[in-house]
Write an enzyme that holds these catalytic residues in place. Structure first.
Site, PDB file in Angstrom:
ATOM      1  N   LYS A   1       0.886  -1.174   0.000  1.00  0.00           N
ATOM      2  CA  LYS A   1       0.000   0.000   0.000  1.00  0.00           C
ATOM      3  C   LYS A   1       0.921   1.220   0.000  1.00  0.00           C
ATOM      4  O   LYS A   1       1.461   1.604   1.043  1.00  0.00           O
ATOM      5  CB  LYS A   1      -0.886  -0.020   1.253  1.00  0.00           C
ATOM      6  CG  LYS A   1      -2.213   0.714   1.112  1.00  0.00           C
ATOM      7  CD  LYS A   1      -2.097   2.189   0.792  1.00  0.00           C
ATOM      8  CE  LYS A   1      -1.732   3.025   1.993  1.00  0.00           C
ATOM      9  NZ  LYS A   1      -1.517   4.476   1.631  1.00  0.00           N
TER      10      LYS A   1
ATOM     11  N   GLU B   1      10.258   1.213  10.143  1.00  0.00           N
ATOM     12  CA  GLU B   1      11.307   2.180   9.782  1.00  0.00           C
ATOM     13  C   GLU B   1      10.687   3.561   9.948  1.00  0.00           C
ATOM     14  O   GLU B   1       9.892   4.003   9.112  1.00  0.00           O
ATOM     15  CB  GLU B   1      11.743   1.975   8.322  1.00  0.00           C
ATOM     16  CG  GLU B   1      12.463   0.668   8.073  1.00  0.00           C
ATOM     17  CD  GLU B   1      13.855   0.611   8.681  1.00  0.00           C
ATOM     18  OE1 GLU B   1      14.328   1.622   9.228  1.00  0.00           O
ATOM     19  OE2 GLU B   1      14.465  -0.464   8.616  1.00  0.00           O
TER      20      GLU B   1
ATOM     21  N   CYS C   1      14.403  10.492   6.162  1.00  0.00           N
ATOM     22  CA  CYS C   1      14.329  10.101   7.571  1.00  0.00           C
ATOM     23  C   CYS C   1      15.657  10.321   8.284  1.00  0.00           C
ATOM     24  O   CYS C   1      15.687  10.592   9.472  1.00  0.00           O
ATOM     25  CB  CYS C   1      13.892   8.647   7.674  1.00  0.00           C
ATOM     26  SG  CYS C   1      14.847   7.562   6.609  1.00  0.00           S
TER      27      CYS C   1
ATOM     28  N   GLU D   1      11.358  15.982  14.817  1.00  0.00           N
ATOM     29  CA  GLU D   1      11.641  15.817  13.397  1.00  0.00           C
ATOM     30  C   GLU D   1      10.805  16.828  12.602  1.00  0.00           C
ATOM     31  O   GLU D   1       9.584  16.823  12.675  1.00  0.00           O
ATOM     32  CB  GLU D   1      11.269  14.404  12.946  1.00  0.00           C
ATOM     33  CG  GLU D   1      11.580  14.159  11.488  1.00  0.00           C
ATOM     34  CD  GLU D   1      11.114  12.790  11.002  1.00  0.00           C
ATOM     35  OE1 GLU D   1       9.951  12.424  11.245  1.00  0.00           O
ATOM     36  OE2 GLU D   1      11.924  12.090  10.357  1.00  0.00           O
TER      37      GLU D   1
HETATM   38  P1  NAD Z   1       2.788   8.419   7.456  1.00  0.00           P
HETATM   39  O1  NAD Z   1       3.043   7.597   8.661  1.00  0.00           O
HETATM   40  O2  NAD Z   1       1.786   9.492   7.525  1.00  0.00           O
HETATM   41  O3  NAD Z   1       2.304   7.475   6.246  1.00  0.00           O
HETATM   42  C1  NAD Z   1       3.080   6.395   5.798  1.00  0.00           C
HETATM   43  C2  NAD Z   1       2.167   5.376   5.137  1.00  0.00           C
HETATM   44  O4  NAD Z   1       1.273   4.847   6.106  1.00  0.00           O
HETATM   45  C3  NAD Z   1       1.286   5.938   4.026  1.00  0.00           C
HETATM   46  O5  NAD Z   1       1.191   4.975   2.990  1.00  0.00           O
HETATM   47  C4  NAD Z   1      -0.062   6.111   4.714  1.00  0.00           C
HETATM   48  O6  NAD Z   1      -1.147   6.052   3.816  1.00  0.00           O
HETATM   49  C5  NAD Z   1      -0.063   4.901   5.633  1.00  0.00           C
HETATM   50  N1  NAD Z   1      -0.930   5.009   6.809  1.00  0.00           N
HETATM   51  C6  NAD Z   1      -1.314   6.124   7.478  1.00  0.00           C
HETATM   52  N2  NAD Z   1      -2.105   5.789   8.521  1.00  0.00           N
HETATM   53  C7  NAD Z   1      -2.206   4.426   8.516  1.00  0.00           C
HETATM   54  C8  NAD Z   1      -2.874   3.479   9.364  1.00  0.00           C
HETATM   55  N3  NAD Z   1      -3.581   3.852  10.422  1.00  0.00           N
HETATM   56  N4  NAD Z   1      -2.744   2.171   9.062  1.00  0.00           N
HETATM   57  C9  NAD Z   1      -2.002   1.765   8.001  1.00  0.00           C
HETATM   58  N5  NAD Z   1      -1.373   2.615   7.172  1.00  0.00           N
HETATM   59  C10 NAD Z   1      -1.457   3.931   7.432  1.00  0.00           C
HETATM   60  O7  NAD Z   1       4.221   8.952   7.004  1.00  0.00           O
HETATM   61  P2  NAD Z   1       4.542   9.954   5.810  1.00  0.00           P
HETATM   62  O8  NAD Z   1       4.093  11.314   6.227  1.00  0.00           O
HETATM   63  O9  NAD Z   1       4.039   9.380   4.533  1.00  0.00           O
HETATM   64  O10 NAD Z   1       6.149   9.884   5.771  1.00  0.00           O
HETATM   65  C11 NAD Z   1       6.965  10.703   6.542  1.00  0.00           C
HETATM   66  C12 NAD Z   1       7.556   9.932   7.709  1.00  0.00           C
HETATM   67  O11 NAD Z   1       8.201   8.749   7.254  1.00  0.00           O
HETATM   68  C13 NAD Z   1       8.624  10.705   8.439  1.00  0.00           C
HETATM   69  O12 NAD Z   1       8.429  10.627   9.834  1.00  0.00           O
HETATM   70  C14 NAD Z   1       9.923   9.996   8.061  1.00  0.00           C
HETATM   71  O13 NAD Z   1      10.952  10.129   8.969  1.00  0.00           O
HETATM   72  C15 NAD Z   1       9.464   8.594   7.889  1.00  0.00           C
HETATM   73  N6  NAD Z   1      10.390   7.836   7.029  1.00  0.00           N
HETATM   74  C16 NAD Z   1      11.189   6.878   7.588  1.00  0.00           C
HETATM   75  C17 NAD Z   1      12.115   6.189   6.807  1.00  0.00           C
HETATM   76  C18 NAD Z   1      13.015   5.130   7.395  1.00  0.00           C
HETATM   77  O14 NAD Z   1      13.553   4.328   6.650  1.00  0.00           O
HETATM   78  N7  NAD Z   1      13.241   5.083   8.700  1.00  0.00           N
HETATM   79  C19 NAD Z   1      12.197   6.470   5.452  1.00  0.00           C
HETATM   80  C20 NAD Z   1      11.371   7.451   4.927  1.00  0.00           C
HETATM   81  C21 NAD Z   1      10.450   8.125   5.726  1.00  0.00           C
END
Ligand code: NAD
Length: 495
Positions: free
Chosen positions: A195, A270, A304, A395
């Site tokens: 997803k 992650e 990240c 962050e």
């Molecule tokens: P997010 O958590 O809002 O969304 C990530 C994904 O989760 C999306 O596909 C979203 O649709 C889905 N999602 C949201 N709510 C959900 C739920 N209740 N159940 C299942 N899926 C759900 O994150 P974002 O805003 O898309 O990304 C930014 C964040 O990602 C930052 O905090 C960043 O640090 C982190 N990030 C981490 C890494 C890593 O490897 N550690 C890499 C890239 C980004």
């Protein structure tokens, strides 16, 4: 919830928008080796962070669509895990080759979704291809072991796939983050449902299409598009999903961790970071400055691992700050630095400018939206920052860093570890003994010495503390995508 993470929750906004009838591309599910719509979910729009133009209309997946995709992955499972690993590896290599041949298409899709330039997204796409090349070559590397209980026994362990892996990815490096989980999951005999983020789905759907074109059997890799609240939740709560690999925010990671614990399935999380980039006085300052600027401005800070806390040894703090501000002045939003990919993130970064000012941080560069159309932010640097300030602790996920001086190794370690996060730490020094000493004391999943932004698919990656659980990349991923079984066989004579 700790104070560090509160602001993230307040920015969890929905992107529900009205369906449209324009001719913008339609991006939707890839299930069972073919495109699939949604019977009930409808569509929503993705608009460009550059000019608000319609980029694509996305099929809004429902729980029913997730059911179909998981059923497809389950039905392909027995066949895929039974295939000789070497043949699975060849299949992954074929996917990598077709991705390479299609690299311009993949870069163009990701550039359109994110608003970044084709050249800016290329590095992440190249690494996405490398995940298939690397894990395609590693299919036979994860062996079980033989354990001696004496001559009356033959005891061994096997590493087996979990079954269906549910992969949920964010918007900042979409194809790379999907490939990072999909390639090891497939290499170890799992089937997958992804997803992708609702903001950047097209390159992940293209990956599934290319995989099918490269000969991957139908149902082995499926994609369901849609929002996190509907399709994402349905996927992580689905009884047919046996392992969840999530990349995204801490807030969502916690929710997914709770869902996984209710069903007693493992998760790889992650999550975010607030990484320290530590510069000692004996470092090559020019190299450290150039890298430190890139570490918080690459992808406009939407990474990240962003090196957003620059800790500089007191002796060189003034000189380093001068050089850094000089370098920052050469970063041009809209030319050498891309936009903020989502509107809520664009607003969140501006909130942090107000927070930093109210907390008393000294603005040294940027601190405002760029004077050009689109969601661009000027690269921003603060000094006179204390460890209580939110700009030091939280962050931002934008091109924003603070510079804080320190005295000696002990203080550097204390300041670097003074964080709820523990993803990576950078260190700049010419003293090898110190580098190794420090590496052992930093509470992070990865220490980067005299470089910051290398993408190495061979090296285990993941967080300590609130930055996550489990490891992606490297041989470690093979262990995380398999479960161990032991076989105890009594072979004593006369039985
Ligand atoms: P997010 O958590 O809002 O969304 C990530 C994904 O989760 C999306 O596909 C979203 O649709 C889905 N999602 C949201 N709510 C959900 C739920 N209740 N159940 C299942 N899926 C759900 O994150 P974002 O805003 O898309 O990304 C930014 C964040 O990602 C930052 O905090 C960043 O640090 C982190 N990030 C981490 C890494 C890593 O490897 N550690 C890499 C890239 C980004």
């Amino acid at each position: 919830m700790s104070a560090d993470l509160q602001v993230e929750e307040s920015h969890m906004t929905s992107i529900d928008v009205a369906p449209t009838t324009t001719s913008a591309p339609l991006v939707g599910h890839w299930i069972g080796g073919a495109e699939a719509g949604s019977a009930t979910g409808g569509l929503f729009e993705r608009r460009s962070p550059l000019d608000d133009e319609l980029v694509y209309r996305l099929v809004r997946g429902t729980a029913e669509d997730v059911d179909v995709a998981v059923a497809s992955a389950l039905s392909a499972g027995a066949m895929w895990r039974a295939i000789r690993p070497m043949e699975r590896g060849r299949q992954l290599q074929r996917i990598g080759r077709l991705m390479s041949a299609s690299i311009e298409e993949l870069c163009a899709l990701e550039a359109a979704d994110t608003g970044r330039t084709v050249e800016d997204v290329r590095g992440g796409i190249v690494s996405a291809i490398e995940f298939f090349e690397y894990f395609g070559g590693l299919v036979n590397a994860e062996h079980g072991e033989v354990i001696s209980l004496g001559d009356d026994y033959h005891v061994y362990t096997r590493r087996e796939p979990y079954g269906v892996v549910g992969v949920v990815t964010p918007w900042n490096g979409p194809l790379n983050q999907a490939a990072r989980a999909v390639a090891p999951a497939l290499a170890t005999g799992n089937t997958v449902v992804v997803k992708p983020s609702e903001f950047t789905s097209s390159s992940t759907v293209a990956l599934a299409r290319l995989a099918t074109e490269a000969g991957l059997p139908d149902g082995v890799l499926n994609v369901v598009t849609g929002t996190g609240a509907v399709a994402g939740e349905a996927l992580v709560n689905h009884a047919g999903v046996s392992l969840i690999a999530f990349t995204g925010s801490v807030v969502t990671g916690r929710a997914i961790g709770r869902a996984a614990s209710d069903r007693v399935v493992p998760v790889i999380l992650e999550l975010g970071g607030k990484s320290a980039n530590i510069v000692f006085a004996d470092a090559d300052l020019e190299a450290a400055v150039a890298s430190a600027v890139r570490a918080f401005t690459y992808n406009a800070g939407q990474i990240c691992i962003a090196g957003s806390r620059i800790l500089v040894e007191k002796e060189v703090a003034e000189e380093f700050t001068r050089l850094l501000l000089n370098e920052v002045a050469s970063v041009r939003p809209g030319e050498s630095m891309g936009p903020i990919i989502t509107t809520s993130q664009f607003e969140k970064i501006q909130d942090y400018f107000r927070i930093a000012e109210a907390d008393g941080a000294l603005l040294r560069a940027g601190g405002r939206v760029a004077t050009r159309p689109g969601q661009f932010i000027e690269p921003t640097v603060y000094s006179d920052v204390t460890s209580e300030m939110r700009i030091y602790r939280e962050e931002v996920f934008g091109p924003v860093a603070c510079i804080v001086p320190f005295s000696g190794e002990d203080e550097a370690v204390r300041m670097a570890n003074d964080s709820a996060y523990g993803l990576v730490a950078g260190m700049w020094t010419s003293n090898l003994q110190r580098a190794h000493r420090m590496a052992g004391r930093l509470e992070v999943g990865q220490v980067l010495v005299n470089e910051f932004l290398g993408e190495h698919v061979e090296v285990p990656f993941g967080g300590q503390k609130s930055s996550g659980l489990g490891r992606e990349k490297g041989m470690s991923a093979l262990r995380h995508y398999t479960q161990e079984k032991s076989v105890v066989m009594r072979i004593a004579a006369g039985q």
